[in-house]
Design an enzyme around this catalytic site. Structure first.
Site, PDB file in Angstrom:
ATOM      1  N   SER A 231      -0.127 -13.982   5.475  1.00  0.00           N
ATOM      2  CA  SER A 231       0.715 -12.786   5.511  1.00  0.00           C
ATOM      3  C   SER A 231       1.259 -12.549   6.909  1.00  0.00           C
ATOM      4  O   SER A 231       0.612 -12.897   7.911  1.00  0.00           O
ATOM      5  CB  SER A 231      -0.117 -11.570   5.075  1.00  0.00           C
ATOM      6  OG  SER A 231       0.552 -10.364   5.375  1.00  0.00           O
TER       7      SER A 231
ATOM      8  N   TYR B 120      -6.986  -5.904   5.673  1.00  0.00           N
ATOM      9  CA  TYR B 120      -6.174  -6.853   4.901  1.00  0.00           C
ATOM     10  C   TYR B 120      -5.714  -7.998   5.806  1.00  0.00           C
ATOM     11  O   TYR B 120      -5.861  -9.180   5.476  1.00  0.00           O
ATOM     12  CB  TYR B 120      -4.964  -6.147   4.287  1.00  0.00           C
ATOM     13  CG  TYR B 120      -3.961  -7.081   3.665  1.00  0.00           C
ATOM     14  CD1 TYR B 120      -4.283  -7.816   2.527  1.00  0.00           C
ATOM     15  CD2 TYR B 120      -2.697  -7.262   4.234  1.00  0.00           C
ATOM     16  CE1 TYR B 120      -3.357  -8.692   1.960  1.00  0.00           C
ATOM     17  CE2 TYR B 120      -1.777  -8.130   3.677  1.00  0.00           C
ATOM     18  CZ  TYR B 120      -2.118  -8.841   2.539  1.00  0.00           C
ATOM     19  OH  TYR B 120      -1.217  -9.714   1.982  1.00  0.00           O
TER      20      TYR B 120
END
Length: 333
Positions: free
Chosen positions: A125, A150
């Protein structure tokens, strides 16, 4: 095999692979982080009578079940898209990120290792860039300062993948996606939330008082990038040097790439294009920056261009129009 196969990117990639003649086993537990019906509808639209797609409803964190899946099949390639997504939700439910993004990831790595998978591709990501501010974000820069759990879980995926490339010569490629949007998108993402609110005459929450910039990347561009990566197995980098280690490659079969539009857009411009597509103005509720968020993302895709002769280029005007058309059709508006 594709994990997270009922997800936004998972179904789109599955379609592309099936059209290219592949058979896809799609693992997805259809959890309720967002509407499971949307996931089922994505898969229904994907399958369309094709027997080239098989859905397996399974928890990635279930070690025994994942082991059995790998022993029952002989996968040429595995694409790990399953993850507990979302930066803000990681402040509320951190354990779900550990279960799926770390425990589940190791289970998939082990499956690849013991079954002779030729290439393991996984979603990282843009959030791994964390506190980095040098733009555009380069895969050759150090990314050791995540600002959300995350992001930390995605960085850990890259570290674990490298370990398996080193220990077991498992070819691994990590892909850092930048703000993916388009038809069949995720309901927790800005475009979906904004569209729903505007059509229902509700105000939209605009964080950091609108001073956000994102490298918005259209779904078809992401899928094309992943498709090309799957078919090119990484090898060791002969120029890699431990005295000056390049984070994007290694002495073992390991690579990391950005897949982004190589163009940062202001959030207010994103909203403006959406307003034009909807023919309706948004009432904006300007708010402070959210914990775990970053003010800007911007992808350097030089390596993607050099190694795959590919550069995403879909405009906001085209991509948002396609999303709005899909949204209105799906919800009968």
């Amino acid at each position: 095999m594709i994990t997270g196969a009922a997800g936004f990117i998972g179904t789109a990639l599955s379609r592309k692979l099936i059209e290219g003649g592949a058979e896809v086993v799609g693992l997805d537990n259809l959890n309720d982080y967002y509407d499971p019906q949307l996931k089922r509808d994505r898969m229904a639209a994907l399958v369309g009578g094709s027997d080239a797609f098989t859905h397996v409803n399974m928890e990635l964190a279930d070690r025994n079940a994942v082991e059995k899946l790998f022993s029952d099949h002989q996968f040429d390639a595995v694409v790990n898209l399953a993850a507990q997504a979302g930066v803000r939700y990681s402040l509320i439910n951190p354990h779900s990120y550990v279960d799926t993004n770390i425990v589940g990831f190791v289970n998939v790595l082990e499956g690849c290792r013991h079954s002779g998978v030729k290439h393991f591709v996984y979603a990282s990501s843009s959030s791994v860039y964390g506190a980095n501010t040098r733009m555009p974000f380069s895969v050759h820069d150090n990314v050791d300062h995540p600002v959300s759990l995350y992001a930390a879980s995605k960085k850990s995926n890259e570290l674990m993948a490298h370990t398996y490339s080193h220990l077991f010569e498992l070819p691994t490629t990590g892909l850092r996606f930048f703000t993916v949007y388009g038809p069949w998108g995720r309901p927790d993402m800005a475009l979906f939330l904004f569209t729903k609110a505007i059509l229902e005459d509700r105000p939209i929450d605009v964080f950091n008082h609108g001073n956000m910039e994102r490298d918005f990347t259209y779904i078809d561009d992401i899928v094309e990038g992943v498709y090309r990566v799957i078919h090119k197995i990484p090898s060791s980098d002969p120029d890699w040097n431990g005295d000056n280690p390049d984070p994007a490659s290694s002495y073992c079969p390991y690579r990391v790439y950005n897949i982004g539009n190589n163009n940062k857009e202001k959030l207010l411009r994103y909203i403006e294009v959406l307003e034009e597509c909807l023919g309706k103005k948004a009432e904006k509720n300007f708010m402070d920056m959210q914990p775990g968020d970053v003010p800007a993302t911007y992808a350097n895709v030089d390596d993607l261009v050099a190694d795959f002769d590919y550069k995403p280029a879909t405009t906001l005007e085209y991509g948002i129009r396609k999303f709005v058309d899909w949204y209105k059709e799906y919800y009968n508006i």
